[in-house]
Design a protein around this motif. Structure first.
Motif, short mmCIF file in Angstrom:
data_model
loop_
_atom_site.label_atom_id
_atom_site.label_comp_id
_atom_site.label_asym_id
_atom_site.label_seq_id
_atom_site.Cartn_x
_atom_site.Cartn_y
_atom_site.Cartn_z
N CYS A 351 0.83 -1.21 0.00
CA CYS A 351 0.00 0.00 0.00
C CYS A 351 0.87 1.27 0.00
O CYS A 351 0.48 2.29 0.57
N LYS A 427 -8.99 -2.87 -0.35
CA LYS A 427 -9.60 -2.23 -1.52
C LYS A 427 -9.55 -0.72 -1.40
O LYS A 427 -9.16 -0.02 -2.32
N LYS A 428 -9.94 -0.24 -0.23
CA LYS A 428 -10.00 1.20 0.01
C LYS A 428 -8.62 1.85 -0.17
O LYS A 428 -8.50 2.93 -0.75
N LYS A 430 -6.38 0.85 -2.06
CA LYS A 430 -5.93 0.58 -3.43
C LYS A 430 -4.52 -0.03 -3.44
O LYS A 430 -3.62 0.40 -4.18
N CYS A 431 -4.36 -1.05 -2.64
CA CYS A 431 -3.04 -1.67 -2.50
C CYS A 431 -2.72 -2.53 -3.73
O CYS A 431 -3.62 -3.04 -4.38
N LYS A 432 -1.43 -2.66 -4.00
CA LYS A 432 -1.00 -3.52 -5.11
C LYS A 432 -1.21 -4.99 -4.72
O LYS A 432 -1.46 -5.30 -3.55
#
Ligand code: LR7
Ligand code: MN
Length: 582
Positions: A351, A427-428, A430-432
């Motif tokens: 993240c 998800k929130k 937006k982690c790889k």
């Protein structure tokens, strides 16, 4: 603040706040204006000091790491264990020492014998004391959680922080008592710590485990940065500023000290090899790995260079407080001990953050062979469940490697609890994905998605298992025949697309079934120890059955079937085209 003399070295005496301060100024002639900062007055007065170090800092906004260490000329230089030297149990105390070992799973007798504020060697690599850090470093809250920690060891941890950290950087030290059972950790500890205004004690009303205990500390922390420590450590000279410097540089850096060793046997303070990275091996076991000498040479890595780590050890690190909360802290569903270091490491890297070891920051830690406290539930189950939570949230398709290496895990139908919040969080933020992590952060980890693949050849007949109209036959091997290609997964399924090889109900012939990771009747053991029978290594053994049952080819009919395992039967021996390293 005062004007500095135009020469290389000069001794200055200054009168400030009623105390006489002496300072040796060794800056170069370019120095024009300096700021004078005082050591913690209160600390020094308590120690009955007659001389004080005044720290001069240039106007560049930076200064050298302050080698604050009021233990450098110890009150009792002859005390056992002083300067980090090994201590010895007297002959007539051997029995006592032995019986007290279990109080902490280390030499508790010796810990009680050596001073709580002993001096230790400055083990930093050459050059560290010359490094510059910013004058405006963020403040930090030190969080030490403990359960039933040995008195002298806990005190030594706290003293080492107080004695070897610039006081203005320590906002507070929060000691979180994770519902200890020992009486001395209650009133006596409160009383002892009341002499240090910066120390706060938080007694939890039930056992939370180290993860939630740390979170309880983090909730009330007032510093800009959180610095977590175990409760049996000794912070070395200049340990704090290099950590805070990294966080100041980039708030998404998580900075770890080099963890040195306090011997569990003689309490000596020992340095460790340089160039160690924190890594993990399957099934998510933490470990250290040396950077190969040829890499060190090729990249000209210096002893003082910062080392980026795939994972952190877990106990000792500084993290920006806001960032820690942005990351959703730890998964609060992790219990007691274990796995939280993996969780935070994956989360940080995937993240947008970084995990670093800072060689100029060094902290000793007592390594013990076993946890000296009880686990509310089974120890192994607790750790496995924690790791499974981490795997489910962060490992994507690679979680099969985790389960596959500890394959008993999934068979137990482990209940990992609710993970919705953790998955939402990922998800929130937006982690790889984990594939990115493996390719970019930990490329040297072997992480093939399957254990073996390609043709499945029978050793006796040199022919291959073949899919024909959704049934299985046995044909001449042909490397380019797609119908002869299988994957053997970490969860021990023999897969052809989404279909898995298994015996047809009740009968002994073989067919294809929709794959299901949790269906044990689809699982075959191959190239692994079966019921302690190493001679079955090349066999394909159905593992859910009481009696080992093996895949074989019927000699006369060339039909595939399962039969009682027979180690010497070559018609039960199989080989995949490719095998991948563990
Ligand atoms: O239920 C508990 N409640 C607690 O407050 C269990 C433990 N604790 C406290 C305990 O008193 C101690 O201060 O939590 C701290 C860590 O527990 P240890 O010392 O038993 O753990 P460890 O040193 O064996 O294990 C390492 O891995 C742990 C995994 O959960 C934690 O991350 C520890 O902080 C971590 N320690 C280090 O990283 C130090 C270097 C060890 C290595 C490698
Ligand atoms: Mn520890």
């Amino acid at each position: 603040s005062e004007d500095a003399p135009n020469m290389n070295s000069v001794t200055k005496t200054a009168e400030l706040n009623g105390l006489t301060k002496k300072a040796i100024l060794t800056e170069g002639p370019e120095l024009t204006k300096v700021h004078v900062r005082l050591d913690d007055k209160e600390q020094l007065r308590k120690r009955n000091r007659s001389s004080y170090t005044v720290h001069f800092t240039r106007d560049t906004g930076m200064h050298k790491v302050l080698t604050i260490d009021v233990t450098l000329s110890p009150r009792d230089p002859k005390a056992p264990g002083q300067f980090g030297h090994p201590a010895a149990v007297p002959d007539d105390k051997q029995e006592e020492a032995k019986s007290r070992w279990k109080e902490g799973n280390f030499n508790v007798y010796l810990s009680d014998l050596i001073p709580v504020d002993r001096a230790i060697d400055d083990t930093r690599p050459a050059g560290c004391s010359e490094q510059l850090v910013h004058n405006d470093l963020p403040t930090t809250t030190i969080i030490i959680c403990f359960v039933d920690e040995v008195w002298s060891t806990l005190l030594r941890s706290v003293h080492s922080v107080l004695n070897r950290s610039p006081p203005h950087l320590i906002k507070e030290i929060i000691l979180v008592d994770d519902f200890s059972t020992k009486e001395y950790l209650k009133d006596s500890l409160d009383k002892y710590m009341s002499q240090f205004p910066k120390v706060r004690l938080l007694h939890l009303k039930e056992r939370h485990g180290l993860i939630r205990a740390r979170l309880a500390g983090a909730e009330i922390a007032k510093g800009d940065v959180l610095t977590f420590l175990d409760s049996h450590v000794e912070c070395n000279v200049g340990w704090l500023e290099p950590l805070l410097e990294r966080v100041r540089l980039n708030r998404k850096k998580v900075a770890c000290p080099v963890i040195e060793v306090i011997s569990d046997k003689d309490m000596s303070y020992m340095t460790v090899d340089n160039f160690q990275r924190g890594i993990f091996t399957w099934p998510m076991n933490f470990g250290w790995r040396q950077i190969p000498p040829e890499v060190i040479e090729k990249d000209k890595i210096k002893e003082t260079d910062i080392i980026r780590c795939p994972v952190m050890a877990g106990g000792l690190f500084s993290i920006d407080k806001k960032y820690f909360f942005e990351l959703g802290t730890y998964d609060p569903g992790l219990d007691v001990w274990g796995g939280e270091n993996m969780e935070l490491s994956f989360k940080v890297w995937m993240c947008g953050g970084e995990i670093e070891i800072i060689p100029c920051s060094r902290v000793g830690h007592i390594f013990r062979n076993d946890n000296p406290y009880s686990f509310p539930k089974d120890r192994i189950k607790t750790v496995e469940r924690n790791l499974a939570r981490v795997a489910e949230v962060w490992l994507d398709e690679y979680k099969e490697l985790f389960y596959g290496h500890g394959y008993h895990l999934i068979q137990k139908n482990l209940d990992v609890g609710d993970l919705t919040q953790q998955i939402e969080l990922r998800k929130k933020l937006k982690c790889k994905n984990f594939k990115w992590y493996l390719e970019n952060i930990y490329p040297d980890l072997e992480a093939p998605l399957v254990k073996a693949s390609g043709l499945i050849v029978n050793i006796a007949m040199a022919r291959c298992i073949t899919v024909e109209n959704s049934t299985l036959t046995f044909e001449t091997c042909n490397i380019s025949n797609k119908n002869q290609k299988f994957n053997y997964t970490w969860l021990r399924l023999i897969k052809h697309g989404d279909f898995c090889v298994a015996p047809v109900d009740a009968k002994r012939t073989l067919g294809l079934y929709p794959c299901d990771n949790r269906n044990n009747s689809l699982k075959w053991l191959h190239k692994s120890l079966v019921a302690f029978q190493p001679e079955l290594m090349d066999h394909m053994v159905l593992e859910h059955l009481q009696q080992p049952t093996c895949l074989e080819v019927d000699q006369s009919h060339k039909i595939l079937r399962v039969n009682a395992c027979d180690a010497s039967n070559p018609y039960q021996k199989w080989q995949f085209g490719n095998y991948y390293a563990d």
